[in-house]
Design a protein around this motif. Structure first.
Motif, PDB file in Angstrom:
ATOM      1  N   ARG A   1       4.589 -11.457  14.593  1.00 25.52           N
ATOM      2  CA  ARG A   1       5.318 -11.958  13.432  1.00 25.52           C
ATOM      3  C   ARG A   1       4.744 -11.267  12.204  1.00 25.52           C
ATOM      4  O   ARG A   1       4.231 -11.925  11.298  1.00 25.52           O
ATOM      5  N   ALA A   2       4.820  -9.962  12.192  1.00 24.66           N
ATOM      6  CA  ALA A   2       4.185  -9.164  11.132  1.00 24.66           C
ATOM      7  C   ALA A   2       4.726  -9.559   9.769  1.00 24.66           C
ATOM      8  O   ALA A   2       5.931  -9.597   9.536  1.00 24.66           O
ATOM      9  N   ASN A   3       3.810  -9.872   8.878  1.00 28.52           N
ATOM     10  CA  ASN A   3       4.149 -10.219   7.508  1.00 28.52           C
ATOM     11  C   ASN A   3       3.648  -9.072   6.628  1.00 28.52           C
ATOM     12  O   ASN A   3       2.460  -8.972   6.351  1.00 28.52           O
ATOM     13  N   PHE A   4       4.566  -8.229   6.179  1.00 31.68           N
ATOM     14  CA  PHE A   4       4.179  -7.037   5.442  1.00 31.68           C
ATOM     15  C   PHE A   4       3.713  -7.335   4.017  1.00 31.68           C
ATOM     16  O   PHE A   4       3.163  -6.466   3.361  1.00 31.68           O
ATOM     17  N   ASP A   5       3.899  -8.564   3.579  1.00 29.17           N
ATOM     18  CA  ASP A   5       3.357  -8.944   2.273  1.00 29.17           C
ATOM     19  C   ASP A   5       1.833  -8.790   2.269  1.00 29.17           C
ATOM     20  O   ASP A   5       1.243  -8.368   1.276  1.00 29.17           O
ATOM     21  N   TYR A   6       1.200  -9.128   3.396  1.00 33.08           N
ATOM     22  CA  TYR A   6      -0.251  -8.978   3.492  1.00 33.08           C
ATOM     23  C   TYR A   6      -0.666  -7.506   3.420  1.00 33.08           C
ATOM     24  O   TYR A   6      -1.682  -7.174   2.823  1.00 33.08           O
ATOM     25  N   LEU A   7       0.119  -6.649   4.037  1.00 32.59           N
ATOM     26  CA  LEU A   7      -0.193  -5.219   3.985  1.00 32.59           C
ATOM     27  C   LEU A   7      -0.128  -4.709   2.548  1.00 32.59           C
ATOM     28  O   LEU A   7      -1.031  -4.017   2.081  1.00 32.59           O
ATOM     29  N   PHE A   8       0.934  -5.062   1.853  1.00 32.30           N
ATOM     30  CA  PHE A   8       1.083  -4.587   0.478  1.00 32.30           C
ATOM     31  C   PHE A   8       0.025  -5.187  -0.445  1.00 32.30           C
ATOM     32  O   PHE A   8      -0.484  -4.501  -1.330  1.00 32.30           O
ATOM     33  N   MET A   9      -0.329  -6.453  -0.218  1.00 30.98           N
ATOM     34  CA  MET A   9      -1.384  -7.060  -1.033  1.00 30.98           C
ATOM     35  C   MET A   9      -2.722  -6.378  -0.766  1.00 30.98           C
ATOM     36  O   MET A   9      -3.496  -6.145  -1.708  1.00 30.98           O
ATOM     37  N   SER A  10      -3.000  -6.036   0.490  1.00 31.03           N
ATOM     38  CA  SER A  10      -4.273  -5.377   0.797  1.00 31.03           C
ATOM     39  C   SER A  10      -4.324  -3.998   0.163  1.00 31.03           C
ATOM     40  O   SER A  10      -5.356  -3.596  -0.375  1.00 31.03           O
TER      41      SER A  10
END
Length: 89
Positions: free
Chosen positions: A34-43
């Motif tokens: 359930r990949a949440n790409f918001d975390y990727l962009f925040m990181s």
């Protein structure tokens, strides 16, 4: 616990650590399928801010581990340069 680093560099390190932690959360969501790409962009944003704050930090002083090797190379270059100059004359 006294540090000789200015506060701005320590804040940059803090953003690096927070960005790395958020990236680990992104990887965990990806493993859960359930990949949440918001975390990727925040990181990426946090790591970018950390880089901006730490980029002006001077590097550590030379440890001198290869001083002997560098000295030998320089002497060899000077010797070869002297031989080449002698051949030209």
């Amino acid at each position: 616990m006294e540090s000789d680093e200015p506060l701005i560099y320590r804040v940059g390190t803090f953003f690096y650590v927070i960005g790395g932690g958020i990236f680990l959360i992104f990887v965990a969501t990806d493993f859960a399928e359930r990949a949440n790409f918001d975390y990727l962009f925040m990181s990426l944003l946090m790591i970018g801010i950390g880089w901006m704050l730490r980029r002006g930090k001077p590097g550590p002083p030379s440890a001198g581990r290869f001083a002997w090797l560098n000295k030998q190379r320089e002497e060899r270059r000077k010797k070869q340069q002297g031989k080449q100059d002698a051949k030209k004359k």
